[in-house]
Design a protein around this motif. Sequence first.
Motif, short mmCIF file in Angstrom:
data_model
loop_
_atom_site.label_atom_id
_atom_site.label_comp_id
_atom_site.label_asym_id
_atom_site.label_seq_id
_atom_site.Cartn_x
_atom_site.Cartn_y
_atom_site.Cartn_z
N GLY A 34 85.08 -2.09 -13.68
CA GLY A 34 85.84 -1.09 -14.40
C GLY A 34 86.52 -1.68 -15.61
O GLY A 34 86.32 -2.85 -15.96
N GLU A 35 87.33 -0.89 -16.27
CA GLU A 35 88.02 -1.32 -17.48
C GLU A 35 89.41 -1.86 -17.20
O GLU A 35 89.94 -2.65 -17.98
N ILE A 36 90.01 -1.45 -16.09
CA ILE A 36 91.39 -1.83 -15.80
C ILE A 36 91.45 -2.55 -14.46
O ILE A 36 91.09 -1.97 -13.42
N SER A 37 91.87 -3.79 -14.46
CA SER A 37 91.93 -4.57 -13.22
C SER A 37 93.30 -4.44 -12.56
O SER A 37 94.31 -4.17 -13.23
N LEU A 38 93.31 -4.64 -11.25
CA LEU A 38 94.55 -4.66 -10.48
C LEU A 38 94.72 -6.05 -9.92
O LEU A 38 93.92 -6.51 -9.09
N ILE A 39 95.75 -6.74 -10.38
CA ILE A 39 95.97 -8.12 -9.95
C ILE A 39 96.87 -8.12 -8.73
O ILE A 39 97.96 -7.53 -8.72
N ARG A 40 96.38 -8.79 -7.67
CA ARG A 40 97.09 -8.85 -6.40
C ARG A 40 97.44 -10.29 -6.06
O ARG A 40 97.05 -11.23 -6.76
N SER A 41 98.16 -10.47 -4.97
CA SER A 41 98.65 -11.80 -4.62
C SER A 41 97.51 -12.79 -4.39
O SER A 41 97.66 -13.98 -4.68
N GLN A 42 96.36 -12.32 -3.90
CA GLN A 42 95.25 -13.24 -3.63
C GLN A 42 94.60 -13.78 -4.91
O GLN A 42 93.76 -14.67 -4.84
N ASN A 43 94.99 -13.25 -6.05
CA ASN A 43 94.46 -13.74 -7.33
C ASN A 43 95.35 -14.80 -7.96
O ASN A 43 94.96 -15.43 -8.95
N ILE A 44 96.55 -15.00 -7.42
CA ILE A 44 97.55 -15.84 -8.08
C ILE A 44 97.74 -17.15 -7.33
O ILE A 44 98.10 -17.15 -6.14
N TYR A 45 97.50 -18.25 -8.02
CA TYR A 45 97.66 -19.60 -7.47
C TYR A 45 98.38 -20.46 -8.50
O TYR A 45 98.26 -20.22 -9.70
N ASN A 46 99.11 -21.45 -8.00
CA ASN A 46 99.80 -22.34 -8.92
C ASN A 46 98.83 -23.09 -9.82
O ASN A 46 99.18 -23.49 -10.94
N GLU A 47 97.60 -23.30 -9.34
CA GLU A 47 96.59 -23.99 -10.15
C GLU A 47 96.03 -23.09 -11.24
O GLU A 47 95.39 -23.56 -12.17
N GLY A 48 96.26 -21.78 -11.12
CA GLY A 48 95.76 -20.85 -12.12
C GLY A 48 95.25 -19.58 -11.49
O GLY A 48 95.18 -19.44 -10.26
N PHE A 49 94.90 -18.63 -12.31
CA PHE A 49 94.41 -17.34 -11.85
C PHE A 49 93.03 -17.50 -11.23
O PHE A 49 92.17 -18.21 -11.76
N LYS A 50 92.79 -16.82 -10.09
CA LYS A 50 91.49 -16.85 -9.42
C LYS A 50 90.92 -15.43 -9.43
O LYS A 50 91.55 -14.49 -8.94
N SER A 51 89.73 -15.27 -9.97
CA SER A 51 89.14 -13.94 -10.08
C SER A 51 88.44 -13.48 -8.81
O SER A 51 88.08 -12.30 -8.71
N GLU A 52 88.25 -14.38 -7.81
CA GLU A 52 87.62 -13.97 -6.56
C GLU A 52 88.44 -12.87 -5.91
O GLU A 52 89.64 -12.99 -5.73
N GLY A 53 87.78 -11.79 -5.53
CA GLY A 53 88.48 -10.68 -4.90
C GLY A 53 89.19 -9.75 -5.85
O GLY A 53 89.90 -8.83 -5.42
N LEU A 54 89.01 -9.97 -7.16
CA LEU A 54 89.65 -9.08 -8.14
C LEU A 54 89.06 -7.68 -8.03
O LEU A 54 87.84 -7.52 -7.94
N VAL A 55 89.93 -6.67 -8.04
CA VAL A 55 89.46 -5.28 -7.99
C VAL A 55 89.89 -4.55 -9.25
O VAL A 55 90.77 -5.01 -9.99
N TYR A 56 89.26 -3.43 -9.45
CA TYR A 56 89.57 -2.58 -10.59
C TYR A 56 90.04 -1.22 -10.07
O TYR A 56 89.77 -0.86 -8.92
#
Length: 450
Positions: A34-56
């Motif tokens: 999709g055009e608009i992503s929803l960032i959730r806790s499983q995407n956020i790590y101190n090492e950086g953003f992780k796109s695995e499991g990213l939803v729209y």
Amino acid sequence: MSFDCPIVKLGDYCTKIGSGATPKGGNSVYLDHGEISLIRSQNIYNEGFKSEGLVYITPEAAQKLKNVIIEPNDVLINITGDSVARVCLAPNEFLPARVNQHVAILRVDPEEFDHRYLRYFLTSTKMQNYLLTIASTGGTRNALTKSMLESLEVSKPSLDVQKRIGNVLENFESKIELNSRTNQTLEQMAQAIFKSWFVDFDPVKAKMNGEQPEGMDAATASLFPEKLVETDMGEIPEGWQLVPVGKLLSKTIGGDWGKEEPDAKHTEEVRIVRGTDIPKLHGGAIESVPVRYVEAKKLKTRKLERGDIVIEVSGGSKDQPTGRSLFISDNILKRLELPSEPASFCRRFQPVNYEVGLLLAVHFQLMYKAGKTWEYQNQSTGISNFQTTYFLEAEHVMVPSQEVLDAFVKQVSPMMDMIHSNQNIELAKLRDTLLPKLLSGEIELDTNER
């Protein structure tokens, strides 16, 4: 010499501190693309953003979250649950985006704060420990409230110093990211060679057409057969064999878990490699791999050696099959530091030799990538188990002549060594050593940022 800088309240320098909400409709509003992503806790790590499991999310759902539109340079922090206090920067490549109720946006005044400096400050060991401490007070579930974040005390050196600190630490992360991308490329190259040689038979087909195999020197090309022969499982190169995985192993044994503390029976200190550790170890981390104590007799049969493969055989879900695997190279053994065993939900596959182990390892990677391990799942009580016995009999691997296998190992083994090198670990250690020293001013940066 440390610099003198004021301690300020974060809320006084933020133009926004706010969290989102769960879109109404639950999973029905989540989209794979999709055009608009929803960032959730499983995407956020101190090492950086992780796109695995990213939803729209749908435009309609996004409109209802218009108060939590992420902007470039926003700092994102997890505010509830087991991942509370993890921090990363807004991922520009996935904007426009919103956050759900488990994530807060910290948007600092760019005239007062460098967003990178704030992110590094919040991920420092001292601040992480403090955030975890305050998050654990006052409830059954870890939580950071808006008032906690607003009143958070932050060191505020001059903006120039903040930017210089951000530059230095960002350079480390850029190098780590470049290495990671290089490793991904090397992994894709190894898989491409395997597929070309042992799945598509490109060199053999080229020779059948009187052509020189593309990208291959004459000496290597001479090792390949010049025709395909018919078998019960289809056409294969002359002299090669399709062999069940089980026939290529000298041993397969279940894992162990041991004890958290040593006792009279559990005396051997080891690392226990779990399924969840496999992608992290492959990518250059070790911190998550637990240290435990096991019996000497169990270690004797389960100790991982060069050329082994650890394969995950239990713990999958409806979205993720079991079957993740890790090839045990010399660099992986060095990284683990201690004698190591697979965990209870994994198995040790010991190939007949290193060369066959490398062949199997790349085969397993391609198999998992293609989703073929779904064929070997046994769903039970919500947990997927790997049908190991059936897999060892039913899954076949193309085994070439020894000369072609040696040529494959000669090309792919150096790639695996580079993929499993410890350079990123050393860079991360140096970054983490520098972080508190830079934040405290113990290390001063000149204008050249040496």
